[in-house]
Design a protein around this motif. Structure first.
Motif, PDB file in Angstrom:
ATOM      1  N   GLN A  92      27.766  28.699  99.289  1.00 12.68           N
ATOM      2  CA  GLN A  92      27.770  29.761  98.290  1.00 12.68           C
ATOM      3  C   GLN A  92      27.513  29.191  96.896  1.00 12.68           C
ATOM      4  O   GLN A  92      26.825  29.821  96.067  1.00 12.68           O
ATOM      5  CB  GLN A  92      29.117  30.493  98.306  1.00 12.68           C
ATOM      6  N   LYS A  93      28.045  27.991  96.619  1.00 10.01           N
ATOM      7  CA  LYS A  93      27.834  27.352  95.318  1.00 10.01           C
ATOM      8  C   LYS A  93      26.374  26.992  95.126  1.00 10.01           C
ATOM      9  O   LYS A  93      25.791  27.217  94.047  1.00 10.01           O
ATOM     10  CB  LYS A  93      28.717  26.094  95.249  1.00 10.01           C
ATOM     11  N   ILE A  94      25.752  26.425  96.174  1.00 13.00           N
ATOM     12  CA  ILE A  94      24.338  26.046  96.106  1.00 13.00           C
ATOM     13  C   ILE A  94      23.466  27.273  95.901  1.00 13.00           C
ATOM     14  O   ILE A  94      22.492  27.247  95.135  1.00 13.00           O
ATOM     15  CB  ILE A  94      23.932  25.287  97.383  1.00 13.00           C
ATOM     16  N   ARG A  95      23.809  28.359  96.531  1.00 18.72           N
ATOM     17  CA  ARG A  95      23.028  29.592  96.416  1.00 18.72           C
ATOM     18  C   ARG A  95      23.307  30.321  95.115  1.00 18.72           C
ATOM     19  O   ARG A  95      22.699  31.337  94.809  1.00 18.72           O
ATOM     20  CB  ARG A  95      23.327  30.510  97.607  1.00 18.72           C
ATOM     21  N   LEU A 148      35.362  25.233 103.544  1.00 19.78           N
ATOM     22  CA  LEU A 148      34.757  24.286 102.610  1.00 19.78           C
ATOM     23  C   LEU A 148      33.230  24.351 102.688  1.00 19.78           C
ATOM     24  O   LEU A 148      32.541  24.406 101.650  1.00 19.78           O
ATOM     25  CB  LEU A 148      35.242  22.868 102.921  1.00 19.78           C
ATOM     26  N   ILE A 149      32.702  24.357 103.901  1.00 14.67           N
ATOM     27  CA  ILE A 149      31.244  24.446 104.084  1.00 14.67           C
ATOM     28  C   ILE A 149      30.712  25.753 103.503  1.00 14.67           C
ATOM     29  O   ILE A 149      29.690  25.780 102.806  1.00 14.67           O
ATOM     30  CB  ILE A 149      30.888  24.332 105.581  1.00 14.67           C
ATOM     31  N   TYR A 150      31.436  26.838 103.784  1.00 14.96           N
ATOM     32  CA  TYR A 150      31.029  28.152 103.260  1.00 14.96           C
ATOM     33  C   TYR A 150      31.010  28.133 101.732  1.00 14.96           C
ATOM     34  O   TYR A 150      30.065  28.636 101.094  1.00 14.96           O
ATOM     35  CB  TYR A 150      31.997  29.218 103.772  1.00 14.96           C
ATOM     36  N   ALA A 151      32.061  27.528 101.119  1.00 15.73           N
ATOM     37  CA  ALA A 151      32.150  27.486  99.657  1.00 15.73           C
ATOM     38  C   ALA A 151      31.001  26.673  99.059  1.00 15.73           C
ATOM     39  O   ALA A 151      30.418  27.053  98.027  1.00 15.73           O
ATOM     40  CB  ALA A 151      33.494  26.903  99.238  1.00 15.73           C
TER      41      ALA A 151
END
Length: 318
Positions: A258-261, A252-255
């Motif tokens: 990645q969304k913010i970036r 979840l944190i990774y997703a």
């Protein structure tokens, strides 16, 4: 005073093997009597576990000799229950009981050593295979894995021991106090806690008939033993669930990162894999929990382990 030894032999569809077994056990009884190791009141008890062939007819024929006794169960109740039926019958008369299978693959020549150990004061004598060189690689691997797995789950079990053993009258009386319906004698008997020892032997080839423990039945028996004596599988499933929860937080944190970036890529591979993996884990967990609930269900009903339909013995005996 010489001990009264009762030999308990469960039989299921053993018409091909029984004539040989009766002959060999008769010879063994004669040998033990001649050596002065047992009383002439010793008996061989055949337990017919609901056989569909001529096993019971052969047993009844053998009981014309007063040294043989036949116990017929009303239906097929399973090897462990048949052993309990034979021991339950024998405990009233014997000083000790020796259990063995009808195929005589367990070397009867070491029975002398069993009885000597009993005379030395041992209440439980385990027959343990000295090697598995007669087994196929697959059977040897699975059997050894089973014993290691049982120990890993915290079950007290004698390595390479099946159901070839001697129990004193005291050990038998203690055993009869166990009221559980999910029987796994290899795990129950060490719980008795009386003085015990080991006698090693070489397992023989089966002379006739077919094994009553094919792969499917062996796996079922192993699972029965594990779930009857350990709750560690449920604990392992709980641990796996906790790890999956931590992993899901990491994903979840990774997703989110990645969304913010702005690097999130729409796809289905990872999603599909995670759904199948978690779904499979949940089904395994539910199945395992269901197995334990099923055992509770059997225990609380307190149904009898077996019914003795008939006992064949010399009319003047007992």
């Amino acid at each position: 005073m010489l001990p009264k030894v009762y030999f308990v032999i469960p039989c299921y569809n053993e018409q091909e093997m029984l004539p040989y077994t009766i002959e060999k056990m008769s010879q063994k009884l004669d040998s033990l009597l001649k050596k002065g190791l047992i009383s002439n009141e010793s008996r061989i008890v055949f337990v017919d576990d609901g056989s569909k062939d001529n096993t019971w007819q052969l047993i009844k024929e053998a009981t014309k000799d007063k040294r043989f006794v036949g116990v017929k169960l009303s239906r097929n109740c399973g090897h462990q229950n048949a052993l309990m039926a034979g021991m339950g019958y024998s405990v009233k008369f014997c000083d000790c009981v020796i259990t063995l299978d009808a195929d005589l693959q367990d070397d009867i020549n070491v029975i002398d050593e069993f009885i000597k150990k009993f005379e030395e004061g041992y209440d439980v004598v385990y027959g343990v295979r000295s090697s598995r060189k007669t087994d196929t690689f697959f059977k040897r691997f699975t059997a050894q894995s089973f014993y290691r797995l049982m120990r890993a789950f915290g079950v007290e079990i004698v390595y390479n021991h099946a159901d070839y053993r001697l129990l004193s009258k005291k050990a038998l009386e203690f055993l009869m106090q166990f009221e559980e319906r999910n029987l796994f004698l290899r795990g129950i008997i060490p719980l008795i806690g009386l003085k015990s020892t080991i006698v090693y032997y070489e397992r023989q080839e089966r002379i006739a008939g077919k094994t009553k423990y094919p792969l499917k039945k062996m796996l079922s028996f192993a699972f029965e033993g594990i779930t009857s004596f350990s709750v560690k599988p449920i604990k392992y499933i709980t641990s796996a669930g906790f790890l999956m929860f931590l992993l899901s937080i990491a994903i979840l944190i990774y997703a989110i990162v990645q969304k913010i970036r702005g690097e999130a890529v729409t796809g289905w591979t990872s999603l599909t894999i995670s759904i199948w993996f978690i779904g499979g884990l949940q089904l395994v967990a539910l199945g395992l929990i269901g197995e334990y609930i099923g055992k509770i269900y059997k225990e609380v009903k307190r149904r009898p382990l077996y019914f003795i339909e008939e006992i064949a013995e010399d009319a003047q005996e007992q």
